[in-house]
Design a protein around this motif. Structure first.
Motif, PDB file in Angstrom:
ATOM      1  N   GLU A 496     -25.794 -43.992 -74.338  1.00  0.00           N
ATOM      2  CA  GLU A 496     -24.490 -44.549 -73.979  1.00  0.00           C
ATOM      3  C   GLU A 496     -24.654 -45.781 -73.095  1.00  0.00           C
ATOM      4  OE1 GLU A 496     -22.448 -41.260 -72.254  1.00  0.00           O
ATOM      5  OE2 GLU A 496     -21.693 -40.526 -74.187  1.00  0.00           O
ATOM      6  N   ASP A 532     -17.404 -45.418 -77.621  1.00  0.00           N
ATOM      7  CA  ASP A 532     -15.966 -45.149 -77.733  1.00  0.00           C
ATOM      8  C   ASP A 532     -15.123 -46.412 -77.616  1.00  0.00           C
ATOM      9  OD1 ASP A 532     -16.372 -42.458 -78.100  1.00  0.00           O
ATOM     10  OD2 ASP A 532     -16.238 -41.970 -75.968  1.00  0.00           O
ATOM     11  N   ASP A 536     -12.906 -46.578 -84.546  1.00  0.00           N
ATOM     12  CA  ASP A 536     -13.623 -45.715 -85.484  1.00  0.00           C
ATOM     13  C   ASP A 536     -13.231 -46.045 -86.925  1.00  0.00           C
ATOM     14  OD1 ASP A 536     -14.888 -43.770 -86.875  1.00  0.00           O
ATOM     15  OD2 ASP A 536     -14.065 -42.087 -85.779  1.00  0.00           O
ATOM     16  N   GLN A 566     -20.461 -32.988 -81.147  1.00  0.00           N
ATOM     17  CA  GLN A 566     -20.071 -34.354 -81.490  1.00  0.00           C
ATOM     18  C   GLN A 566     -19.979 -34.494 -82.997  1.00  0.00           C
ATOM     19  OE1 GLN A 566     -23.189 -36.591 -79.569  1.00  0.00           O
ATOM     20  NE2 GLN A 566     -21.805 -37.251 -77.951  1.00  0.00           N
ATOM     21  N   SER A 570     -16.681 -35.393 -85.235  1.00  0.00           N
ATOM     22  CA  SER A 570     -16.687 -36.560 -86.115  1.00  0.00           C
ATOM     23  C   SER A 570     -16.377 -36.171 -87.551  1.00  0.00           C
ATOM     24  CB  SER A 570     -18.049 -37.265 -86.043  1.00  0.00           C
ATOM     25  OG  SER A 570     -18.298 -37.706 -84.740  1.00  0.00           O
TER      26      SER A 570
END
Length: 745
Positions: A496, A532, A536, A566, A570
């Motif tokens: 991240e 994020d 998406d 996760q 998704s």
């Protein structure tokens, strides 16, 4: 591509002048400094330099009149990718009249800017009618209005309007990256088509299709000697590229035929001398940033091959040298690498184990050797060796064989061990047939070598490695880190941070986890960490599905499992009918089942055979997101662990109001409970086997995965029950029910 214009009686190219040895010589004679862009087109030339170069090359520069009337006849010359000097130059008189290079006044309304139509062009090529506002299809027009300099005419392109322009006010000293030279000749230019171009295209097609039988036939019939003769006398840029192609083909032909006669043996000492520090080196051989064994060792051997083949020293530059590379190459070579300064804009570049370099350096690239598929194009003079090969070390070795030298025992051992480090031994069966031949021949030459487990211990045991994430990290539109290890580690935070620092939509981490003896790979884990901050719109779902299918195709579908909350989130994204419960919903269902005395469902909710993710994310120990609900701040009592009673759960938050001591035993109504322990956790419902006790665990990482960690799908609607009743003709009937099928992914 050239075309002939019968009106001008000129052969005209619809693309700009390309760099070549002939063009370089012409520029030197003209005293002009040459630069070229990433496509090989000569650019950033002033008006005077352009005229001087064109004079040396016999190129005719079109006048405004010639060009503008040509543009009406041949719209293809109205390029949207480059601008070009035209012949005329202009000055301003003291009374602001525009005078051309012959001393005549140019009578045209001042325009800064104006707009004109190609149909409104006079005999001199200048517009006869000018509009003050743009309109579809109209060209933009500027006149010269600055008496401080001499200007010249330039045909350019206007991005905003999507049309070409004619500008009479460009200073003759102007140098712009898209200002180039158009080739126009009075005699038909000689365009040499080398037979290698078609041969190489056929070879690449067969290679990328992995058509092994066709390749074997191709190399059986290939006449290398004829190819060598055919490129004699070619332009230096072309001949160097074709020489590299021939070395590639010749090496592969030797392997297929098993012909290793009359090869010059090269010792490791010679390779060491070939890569000694050389301040005058014109060419640098480099690998990717954060270079691994494959990149550095390939660069060293490629530099040595080029020195042996061409007699010119090449410098090898590496950003850093891992411990295992130091062991393989030895101190002498590593000292040279450390003392070699970084390349500068004046150097040619050879890329190994990669095919990209900083944008400002792309025009320096002369050759590429990469064992990955390359989809982008390069200037015509760049030799590209690309294929799905085991390693770049094998590609370089094949070029060695094609160039004439053969490695001695020490050198072969070094290259063999570097090749072994590139991938896992149990995947050797995935090698191409040519790779297998090269690998086995190296093994024969080396006679013995360090075992794979010993090599891997050196690779993973380097105590100097502060950040394993960056040891074999590559970056294109996303980050990709490969980590070979004995213990799986969570790289969520590191990934991240990488996304944030480099503004990436995604960082992929592949961990290859070995057994304690490094004899086999225990597990491979690929985790995808999305940013994020990026929209998406199906991106995550597409990436996850693609990587899963790729892994299944390579390893076998039975050996691939999809894990982690996760991934569940998704893959359920966009599903209208399917989701999974949050912690808050879980307690609500439990409470409802108690009130309804639904013992069957209660037993299912406390299933002993698996652990289930719950759709609850906890950040910083207090910010809670239940499913798609807005984040809420909650006080979560600290438990390391503690016991809880379901009736003491705050249904509003999903967390217990009070805790019991973890040392109470024998009370079946008590559940085990752990509080969050890191920056981000997800909730799970599990079972403690030894205690026979249900638990709520909030200390699980989002990408954590174990064999029995799964999720409980819930549905907004369920299909109708399908059944069939069959009679046996007597006293019995058979009822066949079809299981309800649910579309999850």
């Amino acid at each position: 591509m050239f075309f002939y214009d019968s009106t001008l009686r000129l052969y005209i190219n619809d693309t700009p002048l390309l760099i070549s040895a002939n063009v370089q010589q012409a520029a030197r004679r003209a005293g002009a400094k040459l630069t070229w862009n990433n496509n090989g087109h000569v650019n950033s030339v002033s008006y005077d330099e352009s005229r001087a170069i064109c004079k040396e090359l016999g190129i005719v520069i079109l006048s405004v009149r010639e060009y503008m009337h040509l543009a009406r006849r041949e719209p293809r010359v109205a390029s949207d990718v480059f601008a070009e000097w035209l012949l005329e130059s202009y000055t301003l008189s003291s009374d602001k009249r525009m005078i051309d290079f012959s001393g005549r006044e140019v009578v045209v309304p001042p325009s800064r800017p104006g707009w004109f139509d190609l149909d409104d062009i006079g005999d001199e090529g200048l517009p006869t009618q000018i509009s003050g506002s743009p309109a579809a299809g109209k060209w933009k027009f500027w006149t010269h209005e600055d008496g401080r300099f001499v200007s010249s005419a330039v045909r350019s392109f206007v991005t905003s309007a999507g049309v070409c322009s004619l500008d009479l006010g460009i200073p003759q000293f102007a140098i712009h990256p898209n200002l180039m030279i158009r080739e126009c000749y009075r005699k038909e230019p000689c365009i040499m088509k080398h037979p290698m171009d078609q041969i190489w295209a056929n070879y690449e097609d067969m290679t990328l299709r992995k058509a092994n039988d066709e390749l074997k036939q191709f190399f059986t019939l290939l006449d290398i000697g004829a190819l060598k003769e055919s490129h004699v006398g070619s332009d230096k840029f072309v001949s160097e590229k074709n020489a590299e192609r021939i070395f590639d083909l010749s090496g592969k032909q030797r392997l297929i035929r098993g012909n290793f006669d009359n090869l010059q043996i090269v010792s490791l000492a010679e390779i060491c001398r070939a890569v000694e520090v050389c301040p005058d080196a014109a060419t640098y051989v480099i690998g990717h940033p954060n270079p691994d064994t494959d990149a550095i060792v390939s660069a060293v051997f490629e530099a040595a091959r080029r020195f042996i083949t061409y007699g010119q020293r090449c410098a090898v530059w590496a950003e850093k040298i891992p411990f295992v590379v130091e062991h393989l190459l030895g101190n002498l070579i590593c000292v040279s690498l450390r003392q070699t300064p970084k390349f500068r804009p004046v150097h040619d570049l050879v890329l190994v184990d990669c095919h990209s370099v900083g944008k400002d350096c792309e025009h320096q690239v002369k050759s590429i050797i990469d064992h990955h598929i390359i989809t982008r194009t390069f200037p015509y003079y760049v030799s590209v060796s690309q294929e799905v090969s085991w390693s770049s070390t094998l590609q370089v070795y094949i070029k060695f064989l094609g160039s004439g030298p053969e490695l001695d025992r020490q050198s072969a051992r070094l290259l063999l061990e570097a090749t072994m480090l590139e991938a896992e031994p149990q995947l050797m069966t995935k090698m191409s047939s040519l790779d297998k031949l090269a690998f086995e021949h190296l093994r024969e030459l080396a006679q013995d070598h360090t075992s794979y487990p010993e090599l891997m211990k050196m690779l993973t045991g380097d105590v100097r490695v502060a950040d394993p994430f960056m040891e074999d990290y590559k970056e294109t539109l996303f980050g990709f880190a490969v980590i070979k290890t004995e213990t799986l580690t969570c790289y969520k935070r590191r990934s991240e941070a990488n996304n944030l620092e480099r503004h990436l939509p995604l960082t992929v981490v592949k961990q290859v986890c070995y057994d304690s003896c490094f004899n086999s790979v225990r597990k491979e884990r690929i985790t995808m960490h999305f940013n994020d901050a990026f929209h998406d719109k199906g991106f995550r779902r597409a990436i996850l599905s693609t990587i899963q299918r790729a892994c299944e195709a390579f390893h076998g579908i039975e050996r691939v499992s999809v894990e982690g909350s996760q991934n569940i989130k998704s893959r359920l994204a966009g599903q209208r009918n399917t989701s999974f419960m949050s912690l808050k919903q879980y307690w609500q269902v439990c409470q409802e089942c108690v009130e309804l005395h639904d013992t069957i469902m209660l037993k299912s909710l406390r299933n002993r055979n698996y652990v289930e993710f719950l759709d609850t994310v906890i950040r910083q120990g207090r910010w809670v997101m239940h499913g798609d609900l807005e984040p809420m701040s909650c006080e979560i009592l600290e438990a390391r662990p503690a016991l809880i009673r379901p009736q003491e759960i705050d249904i509003r938050t999903g967390f217990p109001r009070c805790l019991e001591s973890p040392n109470l035993y024998g009370d079946a109504s008590l559940w085990r409970f752990w509080s969050p322990d890191r920056e981000e956790n997800v909730a799970t419902r599990g079972h403690i086997f030894i205690m026979g006790q249900t638990c709520i665990d909030l200390k699980i990482a989002p990408d954590e995965s174990t064999q029995n960690l799964t999720f409980r799908p819930i549905y907004r609607d369920i299909p109708e029950l399908e059944y069939e009743i069959q009679s046996d003709g007597g006293n019995w009937i058979t009822v066949n029910t079809s299981p309800r099928t649910f579309e999850i992914f």
